[in-house]
Design an enzyme around this catalytic site. Sequence first.
Site, PDB file in Angstrom:
ATOM      1  N   CYS A 183       0.834  -1.216   0.000  1.00 42.80           N
ATOM      2  CA  CYS A 183       0.000   0.000   0.000  1.00 42.80           C
ATOM      3  C   CYS A 183       0.864   1.260   0.000  1.00 42.80           C
ATOM      4  O   CYS A 183       1.597   1.509  -0.952  1.00 42.80           O
ATOM      5  CB  CYS A 183      -0.988  -0.030   1.155  1.00 42.80           C
ATOM      6  SG  CYS A 183      -2.362   1.136   0.934  1.00 42.80           S
ATOM      7  N   HIS A 214      -4.289  -4.666   0.513  1.00 43.79           N
ATOM      8  CA  HIS A 214      -3.935  -5.155   1.847  1.00 43.79           C
ATOM      9  C   HIS A 214      -4.389  -6.607   2.003  1.00 43.79           C
ATOM     10  O   HIS A 214      -5.319  -6.900   2.752  1.00 43.79           O
ATOM     11  CB  HIS A 214      -4.605  -4.299   2.928  1.00 43.79           C
ATOM     12  CG  HIS A 214      -3.930  -2.994   3.193  1.00 43.79           C
ATOM     13  ND1 HIS A 214      -2.759  -2.891   3.908  1.00 43.79           N
ATOM     14  CD2 HIS A 214      -4.271  -1.730   2.828  1.00 43.79           C
ATOM     15  CE1 HIS A 214      -2.405  -1.615   4.005  1.00 43.79           C
ATOM     16  NE2 HIS A 214      -3.292  -0.892   3.349  1.00 43.79           N
ATOM     17  N   GLU A 248      -3.092  -8.738   3.701  1.00 41.73           N
ATOM     18  CA  GLU A 248      -2.866  -9.166   5.084  1.00 41.73           C
ATOM     19  C   GLU A 248      -4.016  -8.803   6.018  1.00 41.73           C
ATOM     20  O   GLU A 248      -4.068  -9.298   7.155  1.00 41.73           O
ATOM     21  CB  GLU A 248      -1.558  -8.556   5.606  1.00 41.73           C
ATOM     22  CG  GLU A 248      -1.633  -7.128   6.089  1.00 41.73           C
ATOM     23  CD  GLU A 248      -1.611  -6.087   4.975  1.00 41.73           C
ATOM     24  OE1 GLU A 248      -1.564  -4.876   5.288  1.00 41.73           O
ATOM     25  OE2 GLU A 248      -1.644  -6.492   3.783  1.00 41.73           O
TER      26      GLU A 248
END
Length: 326
Positions: free
Chosen positions: A142, A234, A236
């Site tokens: 990001c 993202h 994660e």
Amino acid sequence: MPVKVIKNLPAIEILQDENIFVMDSDRARTQQIRPLNLLVVNLMPRKQVTETQLLRLLSNTPIQVNVDLLYTTTHEVKNTQQGHLDSFYKAFDEIKLRFYDGMIVTGAPVETLAFEEVDYWTELLKIFEWSKSHVYSTLHICWGAQAGLYARYGIDKVELPRKLCGIYENSVENPQHVLFRGFDDSFRCPHSRYTASNLDLTALPNFEILSKSTEAGLSVLSKKNLREVYVFGHLEYERDTLSWEYERDKVAGLQPDLPAHYFPDDDDQKRPRMSWASAASLFFSNWLNYAVYQGTPYIAARLAEHPESDYDFNLYNMTSADCAAL
């Protein structure tokens, strides 16, 4: 196989409750293998949350991974206790003589600032420059991806009309690429940002766009030798991360839009759907295996002999002389 972290890191208990194998430093010392050494430059404000998210994904491979956590000392951390940083994090001066097989640079909630206005920008530039000769493959996430492109190639970001926030469909542009082995034709990924990189690929002839989204734009960009990987979403994130950010922005009076394609029936009282976990696990496993493990020199110090600018994928294999030196 496990990730290895400092004993008593709070994330260990959370991950063990999820039946994820995390090994503390005491047990790891009994294993006679060559582990991968990773550095996580954690720029996120809720550092313990981000630690857990990344360790969860790094654990899903047959490779033992030693993880060091790095914070920027030029930034005053407000959302993490100093005792946690003192116990589990390192400053750049503590690791600058070490060599790492891989490095992850997280996002950061500073997108509306010019890069030079970020209080730790000079320190981050130093880390990026150091990584050219001390890290084999770097995964930028990001804002970390936008910062990497700007620092390395002068590619600036542009502000979006509204915050891009939601779960978006992303393409797999090259199904044969090692980072997308095992993927379906498309995958879903959270995006949460106010800006986008103003990318002209003709200025980056050694790069390849691996994924993009009709709604979210560029998703994954990689250098062809896999030394640099840029992910603008993202993967994660946990199920409730966008929900937490949405509520935070409401409290701050930012009048955020409802995250797209996230809450069932667009009802923020309903539990969000989790639709990207398998893609996240596979992507991080592929990065660890193909971009890091398969290419990094067996003796990590040899990175200094061939910095990022001229170090090719899979240049070194372990020789008999290497074995004798161990």
